[in-house]
Design a protein around this motif. Structure first.
Motif, short mmCIF file in Angstrom:
data_model
loop_
_atom_site.label_atom_id
_atom_site.label_comp_id
_atom_site.label_asym_id
_atom_site.label_seq_id
_atom_site.Cartn_x
_atom_site.Cartn_y
_atom_site.Cartn_z
N MET A 130 0.82 -1.18 0.00
CA MET A 130 0.00 0.00 0.00
C MET A 130 0.87 1.26 0.00
SD MET A 130 -3.23 0.81 2.09
CE MET A 130 -3.21 1.86 3.43
N LEU A 131 1.88 1.33 0.84
CA LEU A 131 2.79 2.47 0.85
C LEU A 131 3.54 2.55 -0.46
CD1 LEU A 131 4.03 4.79 2.39
CD2 LEU A 131 5.71 3.20 3.32
N HIS A 132 3.90 1.38 -0.97
CA HIS A 132 4.61 1.34 -2.25
C HIS A 132 3.75 1.91 -3.38
CE1 HIS A 132 7.23 0.19 -5.42
NE2 HIS A 132 6.46 -0.82 -5.85
N ASN A 133 2.45 1.62 -3.38
CA ASN A 133 1.53 2.15 -4.40
C ASN A 133 1.40 3.67 -4.30
OD1 ASN A 133 1.04 -0.35 -5.47
ND2 ASN A 133 -0.83 -0.72 -4.27
N ALA A 134 1.36 4.23 -3.09
CA ALA A 134 1.25 5.67 -2.89
C ALA A 134 2.50 6.38 -3.38
CB ALA A 134 1.00 5.98 -1.42
N ILE A 135 3.67 5.80 -3.10
CA ILE A 135 4.92 6.40 -3.55
C ILE A 135 5.01 6.35 -5.07
CG2 ILE A 135 7.43 6.14 -3.53
CD1 ILE A 135 7.17 5.19 -0.62
N THR A 136 4.61 5.28 -5.65
CA THR A 136 4.64 5.16 -7.12
C THR A 136 3.70 6.17 -7.76
OG1 THR A 136 5.06 2.79 -6.84
CG2 THR A 136 4.37 3.53 -9.02
N ARG A 137 2.50 6.35 -7.19
CA ARG A 137 1.56 7.34 -7.73
C ARG A 137 2.11 8.76 -7.60
NH1 ARG A 137 -3.17 6.87 -4.52
NH2 ARG A 137 -2.64 4.77 -3.95
N ALA A 138 2.74 9.08 -6.48
CA ALA A 138 3.31 10.41 -6.28
C ALA A 138 4.43 10.69 -7.27
CB ALA A 138 3.82 10.55 -4.85
N ARG A 139 5.27 9.68 -7.53
CA ARG A 139 6.35 9.87 -8.51
C ARG A 139 5.79 10.07 -9.90
NH1 ARG A 139 10.45 5.19 -6.42
NH2 ARG A 139 11.28 6.36 -4.65
N ARG A 140 4.73 9.36 -10.25
CA ARG A 140 4.13 9.47 -11.57
C ARG A 140 3.50 10.86 -11.76
NH1 ARG A 140 0.06 5.45 -11.76
NH2 ARG A 140 1.75 3.97 -11.59
N VAL A 141 2.85 11.38 -10.73
CA VAL A 141 2.23 12.72 -10.80
C VAL A 141 3.30 13.78 -10.97
CG1 VAL A 141 0.96 14.45 -9.47
CG2 VAL A 141 0.13 12.09 -9.57
N ARG A 142 4.40 13.66 -10.20
CA ARG A 142 5.48 14.62 -10.31
C ARG A 142 6.15 14.58 -11.67
NH1 ARG A 142 9.43 14.38 -5.37
NH2 ARG A 142 10.39 12.95 -6.81
N ARG A 143 6.28 13.43 -12.25
CA ARG A 143 6.90 13.29 -13.55
C ARG A 143 6.01 13.90 -14.65
NH1 ARG A 143 7.18 7.68 -14.52
NH2 ARG A 143 8.18 7.56 -12.51
N ASP A 144 4.71 13.81 -14.49
CA ASP A 144 3.78 14.36 -15.49
C ASP A 144 3.70 15.89 -15.41
OD1 ASP A 144 3.28 11.83 -16.37
OD2 ASP A 144 1.41 11.61 -15.21
N ASP A 145 4.06 16.48 -14.28
CA ASP A 145 4.02 17.92 -14.10
C ASP A 145 5.30 18.52 -14.68
OD1 ASP A 145 3.23 20.42 -13.33
OD2 ASP A 145 3.95 20.20 -11.27
N ALA A 146 5.24 18.93 -15.93
CA ALA A 146 6.44 19.38 -16.64
C ALA A 146 6.77 20.85 -16.39
CB ALA A 146 6.28 19.14 -18.14
N GLY A 147 5.85 21.66 -15.92
CA GLY A 147 6.11 23.09 -15.70
C GLY A 147 5.92 23.87 -16.99
N PHE A 148 6.55 25.07 -17.04
CA PHE A 148 6.42 25.93 -18.20
C PHE A 148 7.48 25.57 -19.24
CE2 PHE A 148 4.76 28.64 -14.74
CZ PHE A 148 3.48 28.81 -15.23
N THR A 149 7.12 25.72 -20.49
CA THR A 149 8.10 25.50 -21.56
C THR A 149 8.87 26.78 -21.79
OG1 THR A 149 6.59 26.15 -23.32
CG2 THR A 149 6.56 23.82 -22.67
N LEU A 150 9.96 26.67 -22.51
CA LEU A 150 10.79 27.84 -22.81
C LEU A 150 10.01 28.85 -23.65
CD1 LEU A 150 13.54 29.14 -22.60
CD2 LEU A 150 14.22 27.91 -24.64
N ILE A 151 9.21 28.39 -24.57
CA ILE A 151 8.40 29.28 -25.43
C ILE A 151 7.42 30.08 -24.58
CG2 ILE A 151 6.70 29.34 -27.30
CD1 ILE A 151 9.52 28.71 -28.23
N GLU A 152 6.76 29.42 -23.65
CA GLU A 152 5.81 30.13 -22.78
C GLU A 152 6.52 31.22 -21.97
OE1 GLU A 152 2.55 26.60 -21.94
OE2 GLU A 152 4.36 26.72 -20.70
N LEU A 153 7.67 30.91 -21.44
CA LEU A 153 8.43 31.91 -20.68
C LEU A 153 8.87 33.07 -21.56
CD1 LEU A 153 10.58 29.61 -18.39
CD2 LEU A 153 8.62 30.99 -17.73
N LEU A 154 9.31 32.79 -22.77
CA LEU A 154 9.72 33.86 -23.69
C LEU A 154 8.54 34.76 -24.06
CD1 LEU A 154 12.22 32.01 -26.04
CD2 LEU A 154 12.73 33.76 -24.35
N ILE A 155 7.38 34.19 -24.25
CA ILE A 155 6.19 34.99 -24.58
C ILE A 155 5.85 35.93 -23.42
CG2 ILE A 155 3.70 34.85 -24.95
CD1 ILE A 155 4.24 32.34 -26.64
#
Length: 116
Positions: A1-26
């Motif tokens: 169960m703890l292992h599943n929560a840690i895996t889900r948290a890592r997957r969510v963090r990996r999917d959160d890419a932030g702003f792209t360089l183009i967005e920042l330049l705009i």
């Protein structure tokens, strides 16, 4: 169960890419355009202030000339006006001189207003 929560948290963090360089330049370009607009707007305000200050100084010196004429029967130079108490100081920013003969005012070169 703890292992599943840690895996889900890592997957969510990996999917959160932030702003792209183009967005920042705009965003930076938009902020630059807004800053340029503000700079040009403020420069117009100071030009208006210089013109108003010049007109006020001309009116003050002209009034002092007329008061000197009414009191003494003749017009005075800037130093005469200051010495006799009609001006606080003969050191003016926009009026170069006042004629003791006819009361006319001479403006400094580049003054943002005209005498009279």
């Amino acid at each position: 169960m703890l292992h599943n929560a840690i895996t889900r948290a890592r997957r969510v963090r990996r999917d959160d890419a932030g702003f792209t360089l183009i967005e920042l330049l705009i965003v930076i370009v938009i902020l630059g355009v807004l800053a340029a607009i503000v700079v040009f707007s403020v420069s117009g305000i100071t030009d208006t202030g210089d013109t108003a200050a010049c007109e006020a100084e001309v009116q003050t010196v002209a009034t002092a000339e007329e008061a000197h004429y009414a009191d003494r029967g003749s017009y005075g130079s800037l130093s005469d006006l200051a010495t006799n108490g009609f001006l606080r100081d003969a050191d003016t920013e926009y009026v170069a001189s006042a004629s003791a003969g006819d009361g006319s005012l001479t403006m400094v070169a580049g003054a943002p207003c005209a005498a009279g």
